[in-house]
Design a protein around this motif. Structure first.
Motif, mmCIF file in Angstrom:
data_model
loop_
_atom_site.group_PDB
_atom_site.id
_atom_site.type_symbol
_atom_site.label_atom_id
_atom_site.label_comp_id
_atom_site.label_asym_id
_atom_site.label_seq_id
_atom_site.Cartn_x
_atom_site.Cartn_y
_atom_site.Cartn_z
ATOM 1 N N SER A 234 2.662 5.371 11.488
ATOM 2 C CA SER A 234 1.843 6.444 12.039
ATOM 3 C C SER A 234 1.759 7.100 12.612
ATOM 4 O O SER A 234 3.216 6.149 13.912
ATOM 5 C CB SER A 234 0.495 5.277 11.861
ATOM 6 N N ASP A 235 0.742 7.854 13.596
ATOM 7 C CA ASP A 235 1.254 8.660 14.528
ATOM 8 C C ASP A 235 0.023 9.987 14.748
ATOM 9 O O ASP A 235 0.077 10.949 13.636
ATOM 10 C CB ASP A 235 1.891 10.072 14.070
ATOM 11 N N ILE A 236 -0.742 9.950 15.970
ATOM 12 C CA ILE A 236 -1.981 9.668 16.181
ATOM 13 C C ILE A 236 -1.737 10.515 16.875
ATOM 14 O O ILE A 236 -1.314 9.384 18.132
ATOM 15 C CB ILE A 236 -3.016 8.871 15.616
ATOM 16 N N GLY A 298 4.438 20.260 14.027
ATOM 17 C CA GLY A 298 4.672 19.117 13.572
ATOM 18 C C GLY A 298 6.680 18.659 12.761
ATOM 19 O O GLY A 298 6.694 19.159 12.312
ATOM 20 N N HIS A 299 6.189 17.252 12.507
ATOM 21 C CA HIS A 299 7.439 16.375 11.751
ATOM 22 C C HIS A 299 6.367 15.811 10.650
ATOM 23 O O HIS A 299 5.917 15.602 11.336
ATOM 24 C CB HIS A 299 7.690 16.436 13.459
ATOM 25 N N GLY A 300 7.868 15.675 9.607
ATOM 26 C CA GLY A 300 7.870 14.646 8.597
ATOM 27 C C GLY A 300 7.411 13.861 9.140
ATOM 28 O O GLY A 300 8.015 13.024 10.830
ATOM 29 N N PHE A 325 3.430 14.935 6.947
ATOM 30 C CA PHE A 325 4.256 15.244 7.640
ATOM 31 C C PHE A 325 2.703 15.762 8.956
ATOM 32 O O PHE A 325 1.422 14.958 8.610
ATOM 33 C CB PHE A 325 4.563 16.707 8.188
ATOM 34 N N SER A 326 3.491 15.795 10.402
ATOM 35 C CA SER A 326 1.791 15.526 11.741
ATOM 36 C C SER A 326 1.470 17.060 10.957
ATOM 37 O O SER A 326 2.506 17.937 11.176
ATOM 38 C CB SER A 326 2.429 14.997 12.630
ATOM 39 N N VAL A 327 0.456 16.860 11.714
ATOM 40 C CA VAL A 327 0.085 18.080 12.185
ATOM 41 C C VAL A 327 -0.911 18.312 14.033
ATOM 42 O O VAL A 327 -1.860 17.514 14.124
ATOM 43 C CB VAL A 327 -1.350 19.295 11.324
ATOM 44 N N GLU A 328 -0.336 18.760 14.384
ATOM 45 C CA GLU A 328 -0.407 18.386 16.158
ATOM 46 C C GLU A 328 -0.004 19.286 17.132
ATOM 47 O O GLU A 328 0.467 19.126 17.834
ATOM 48 C CB GLU A 328 0.685 16.780 16.501
ATOM 49 N N PRO A 329 -0.942 20.474 17.353
ATOM 50 C CA PRO A 329 -1.018 21.578 18.314
ATOM 51 C C PRO A 329 -0.975 20.775 19.302
ATOM 52 O O PRO A 329 -2.090 20.050 19.371
ATOM 53 C CB PRO A 329 -2.291 22.526 17.201
ATOM 54 N N ILE A 341 -3.661 17.264 19.879
ATOM 55 C CA ILE A 341 -4.737 16.400 18.545
ATOM 56 C C ILE A 341 -3.928 16.191 17.545
ATOM 57 O O ILE A 341 -2.905 17.151 16.556
ATOM 58 C CB ILE A 341 -5.910 17.484 17.920
ATOM 59 N N GLU A 342 -3.597 15.405 16.579
ATOM 60 C CA GLU A 342 -3.032 14.782 15.780
ATOM 61 C C GLU A 342 -3.512 14.064 15.017
ATOM 62 O O GLU A 342 -4.281 12.870 14.452
ATOM 63 C CB GLU A 342 -1.366 14.742 15.932
ATOM 64 N N ASP A 343 -3.121 14.194 13.539
ATOM 65 C CA ASP A 343 -3.167 13.618 12.411
ATOM 66 C C ASP A 343 -2.179 13.838 11.327
ATOM 67 O O ASP A 343 -0.933 14.405 11.534
ATOM 68 C CB ASP A 343 -4.250 14.681 11.364
HETATM 69 ZN ZN ZN Z 1 3.734 13.642 16.136
#
Ligand code: ZN
Ligand code: ZN
Ligand code: ZN
Length: 367
Positions: A234-236, A298-300, A325-329, A341-343
């Motif tokens: 996980s990565d939040i 983001g990254h996978g 993948f992550s979406v983290e601007p 903020i990342e999901d």
């Molecule tokens: Zn990340």
């Protein structure tokens, strides 16, 4: 897992045939876990999965690690050949693989020390990276992989919710980082991948290493963390404020929140990875902070914390169901603060599913 692993090696061999690759040599790491279900130690002793188009796959392991491999069920998926402490594993390897011609692919994370010895062992081969074969296979997650990602995401979410009620004033970044790690493990993660905690000016560094800085009211606090379930991560990231934010922090947090939302909404099959990056970047650039968004969107994620697909300008790979993948601007203002903020998002048949749903708004921590 057994059926899945056999199927994965079968698909890898199909891809090898199409690419004209005679042999793959896979050392410890995500490719080995993906193909053979073996979570190996990365050591100076050689562990190598040998996959060839016309022979059964063989895992070469140090004798003392044979029990470790057997306990993970690896013997049901591939043949295991152990080498003794005083043997040369490269001799053993040559006995198994022969003297391959043409292209031999090695896993990207194989140590240089092993690659140099492989070049001597297979003098007629041309070496390339195995990610050309394994990358496309690992890109789309199957149901079981997504279930693991979802569970890892659920545990991270619980920690994010709990963080929103923590009193941080007077505590150090390091102690909060430890607290996050403990909660991830207590929640069911088998391993903590990382727990970035950055307060005040430290939050302007996206990969800040938690320090002994103590928190004070008004601090923005960026917490970016994750742990694994069945090897899948996980990565939040959530950005909190201690007490009340100043106007800039509140405004920038809202810009980043909208950027993240726009990018998540852009996710659907057929859309390019670069278009998702552009969706986030447009919101931040329009608000005047384009230069402060210093990293890709983001990254996978999967068996590795960072893998394909990379959500970045120039990557025009079309999104496909099963990609995760992550979406983290983020926006980073040196000397002042940072916001991210990342999901994790999984591509579905008609859009994207967030695996993290903890509040995206700027949560005020008790001062
Ligand atoms: Zn990340
Ligand atoms: Zn990062
Ligand atoms: Zn992160």
């Amino acid at each position: 897992m057994d059926g899945a692993a056999i199927d994965r090696i079968g698909r890898a061999r199909d891809a090898m045939r199409r690419a004209g690759v005679s042999t793959m040599c896979i050392g410890p790491g995500a490719d080995l876990r993906y193909l053979a279900g073996y979570h190996a130690l990365s050591l100076e002793r050689l562990t190598l999965l040998v996959v060839q188009a016309d022979r059964d796959p063989v895992l070469v392991v140090p004798e003392l690690e044979r029990p470790r491999a057997l306990s993970q069920g690896v013997g049901e998926r591939v043949d295991i050949v152990a080498w003794g402490e005083t043997e040369d594993p490269l001799d053993v390897l040559r006995g198994i693989a022969g003297d391959p011609l043409g292209t031999v692919c090695v896993s990207d994370r194989l140590w240089a020390a092993f690659l140099l010895r492989l070049e001597h062992t297979f003098p007629r081969a041309r070496f390339e990276l195995a990610s050309a074969i394994t990358g496309p296979l690992r890109l789309r997650k199957d149901e079981r992989e997504i279930a693991s990602l979802r569970e890892a995401g659920r545990i991270a979410d619980e920690v994010a919710w709990a963080l929103g009620e923590e009193r941080m004033t007077g505590r150090t970044e390091r102690s909060v980082s430890r607290w996050i790690g403990d909660r991830l493990l207590a929640g069911g993660c088998e391993r903590v991948s990382f727990a970035i905690v950055a307060g005040g000016p430290d939050a302007a560094s996206p990969h800040h290493e938690a320090s002994d800085r103590t928190f004070a009211p008004g601090d923005a606090v960026v917490c970016d963390f994750g742990g694994t379930v069945d090897g899948y991560g996980s990565d939040i990231t959530r950005t909190f404020v201690i007490g009340e934010p100043d106007d800039d922090l509140a405004a920038i947090h809202e810009i980043v929140r909208r950027a993240q939302e726009q990018a998540v909404h852009a996710v659907k099959p057929g859309v390019s990875a670069s278009a998702v990056d552009a969706a986030a970047r447009a919101v931040i650039a329009d608000a005047g902070y384009g230069d402060a968004f210093v990293h890709r969107t983001g990254h996978g994620i999967g068996l590795e914390e960072h893998e394909g697909p990379y959500i970045v300008a120039g990557n025009d790979v079309p999104l496909d169901p099963g990609m995760a993948f992550s979406v983290e601007p983020g926006v980073y203002l040196a000397g002042r603060f940072g916001v991210r903020i990342e999901d994790i998002v999984v591509v579905t048949d008609d859009g994207g599913e967030r695996l993290n749903v903890a509040p995206h708004e700027l949560v005020r921590l008790p001062a």
